[in-house]
Write a protein that holds these residues in place. Structure first.
Motif, PDB file in Angstrom:
ATOM      1  N   HIS A  82       0.837  -1.209   0.000  1.00 52.05           N
ATOM      2  CA  HIS A  82       0.000   0.000   0.000  1.00 52.05           C
ATOM      3  C   HIS A  82       0.870   1.256   0.000  1.00 52.05           C
ATOM      4  CE1 HIS A  82      -3.977  -1.703   0.222  1.00 52.05           C
ATOM      5  NE2 HIS A  82      -3.647  -2.465   1.254  1.00 52.05           N
ATOM      6  N   LEU A  83       1.919   1.264   0.800  1.00 54.70           N
ATOM      7  CA  LEU A  83       2.786   2.442   0.862  1.00 54.70           C
ATOM      8  C   LEU A  83       3.571   2.636  -0.429  1.00 54.70           C
ATOM      9  CD1 LEU A  83       4.024   2.222   4.539  1.00 54.70           C
ATOM     10  CD2 LEU A  83       2.296   3.748   3.567  1.00 54.70           C
ATOM     11  N   ASN A  84       3.984   1.546  -1.050  1.00 56.01           N
ATOM     12  CA  ASN A  84       4.698   1.653  -2.325  1.00 56.01           C
ATOM     13  C   ASN A  84       3.770   2.179  -3.416  1.00 56.01           C
ATOM     14  OD1 ASN A  84       6.868   0.634  -0.962  1.00 56.01           O
ATOM     15  ND2 ASN A  84       6.974  -1.285  -2.072  1.00 56.01           N
ATOM     16  N   LYS A  85       2.519   1.722  -3.402  1.00 57.85           N
ATOM     17  CA  LYS A  85       1.561   2.243  -4.375  1.00 57.85           C
ATOM     18  C   LYS A  85       1.308   3.729  -4.116  1.00 57.85           C
ATOM     19  CE  LYS A  85      -1.692  -0.808  -3.810  1.00 57.85           C
ATOM     20  NZ  LYS A  85      -2.976  -1.491  -4.003  1.00 57.85           N
ATOM     21  N   ALA A  86       1.230   4.121  -2.853  1.00 58.02           N
ATOM     22  CA  ALA A  86       1.058   5.540  -2.523  1.00 58.02           C
ATOM     23  C   ALA A  86       2.234   6.363  -3.043  1.00 58.02           C
ATOM     24  CB  ALA A  86       0.910   5.717  -1.009  1.00 58.02           C
ATOM     25  N   ALA A  87       3.440   5.836  -2.891  1.00 59.13           N
ATOM     26  CA  ALA A  87       4.633   6.549  -3.375  1.00 59.13           C
ATOM     27  C   ALA A  87       4.601   6.705  -4.892  1.00 59.13           C
ATOM     28  CB  ALA A  87       5.896   5.809  -2.941  1.00 59.13           C
ATOM     29  N   CYS A  88       4.168   5.666  -5.599  1.00 57.30           N
ATOM     30  CA  CYS A  88       4.057   5.763  -7.057  1.00 57.30           C
ATOM     31  C   CYS A  88       3.054   6.843  -7.448  1.00 57.30           C
ATOM     32  CB  CYS A  88       3.624   4.421  -7.656  1.00 57.30           C
ATOM     33  SG  CYS A  88       4.887   3.145  -7.625  1.00 57.30           S
ATOM     34  N   SER A 113      -4.230   5.377   3.781  1.00 59.53           N
ATOM     35  CA  SER A 113      -5.301   5.026   4.722  1.00 59.53           C
ATOM     36  C   SER A 113      -5.462   3.513   4.827  1.00 59.53           C
ATOM     37  CB  SER A 113      -6.621   5.649   4.278  1.00 59.53           C
ATOM     38  OG  SER A 113      -6.539   7.054   4.341  1.00 59.53           O
ATOM     39  N   ASP A 114      -5.361   2.822   3.690  1.00 55.75           N
ATOM     40  CA  ASP A 114      -5.442   1.355   3.702  1.00 55.75           C
ATOM     41  C   ASP A 114      -4.296   0.762   4.521  1.00 55.75           C
ATOM     42  OD1 ASP A 114      -7.713   1.492   2.146  1.00 55.75           O
ATOM     43  OD2 ASP A 114      -6.714   0.882   0.277  1.00 55.75           O
ATOM     44  N   ALA A 115      -3.120   1.353   4.405  1.00 55.56           N
ATOM     45  CA  ALA A 115      -1.974   0.891   5.204  1.00 55.56           C
ATOM     46  C   ALA A 115      -2.236   1.123   6.689  1.00 55.56           C
ATOM     47  CB  ALA A 115      -0.691   1.596   4.761  1.00 55.56           C
ATOM     48  N   LEU A 116      -2.804   2.279   7.019  1.00 54.69           N
ATOM     49  CA  LEU A 116      -3.111   2.578   8.425  1.00 54.69           C
ATOM     50  C   LEU A 116      -4.191   1.652   8.987  1.00 54.69           C
ATOM     51  CD1 LEU A 116      -2.987   6.471   8.454  1.00 54.69           C
ATOM     52  CD2 LEU A 116      -1.482   4.895   9.703  1.00 54.69           C
ATOM     53  N   ASP A 117      -5.103   1.201   8.145  1.00 55.02           N
ATOM     54  CA  ASP A 117      -6.115   0.236   8.601  1.00 55.02           C
ATOM     55  C   ASP A 117      -5.451  -1.054   9.071  1.00 55.02           C
ATOM     56  OD1 ASP A 117      -8.180   1.975   8.037  1.00 55.02           O
ATOM     57  OD2 ASP A 117      -8.685   1.036   6.115  1.00 55.02           O
TER      58      ASP A 117
END
Length: 128
Positions: A82-88, A113-117
């Motif tokens: 999720h974080l890597n997709k956010a960075a992209c 947000s998905d990562a924080l979930d």
């Protein structure tokens, strides 16, 4: 100038195209391999292609509740994806050639947000 261009080959092994047919341990390995491939593309600034690999890695972990019992590290892997997709999306938001704009910024928020979930106290997810 032609010789300076970079070529990216996109190849997949047939078994990796059907991750739902793999045993749980191999699904985790397939996801990690795709994540690694995405990381390589990201570092070479191929953000759209990296995003595709991270999404493919995620398909290996669909319905991962059964996998998480045997492989607790899957939660960390899902957070990283999720974080890597956010960075992209963050990098593409500032790049018109990659389709930058508001939709990418919304996707940064969604992925973080998905990562924080999954990991409510994750510092990098809170930062994004």
């Amino acid at each position: 100038e032609f010789l300076k261009q970079t070529t990216v080959w996109d190849m997949e092994v047939l078994e990796l195209r059907r991750p739902h047919l793999l045993p749980p341990g191999e699904r985790v390995e397939a996801a990690e391999a795709r994540k690694s491939w995405g990381n390589d593309l990201y570092h070479r600034e191929f953000y759209g292609e990296a995003l595709d690999k991270y999404k493919l890695a995620e398909t290996c972990l669909k319905n991962s509740k059964d996998i998480e019992k045997s492989f607790p590290e899957v939660v960390d892997l899902r957070v990283a994806l999720h974080l890597n997709k956010a960075a992209c999306h963050q990098m593409m938001a500032g790049n018109v050639a990659e389709g930058g704009g508001g939709e990418n910024l919304r996707m940064v928020v969604k992925e973080a947000s998905d990562a924080l979930d999954l990991a409510p106290n994750h510092a990098k997810a809170r930062y994004r």
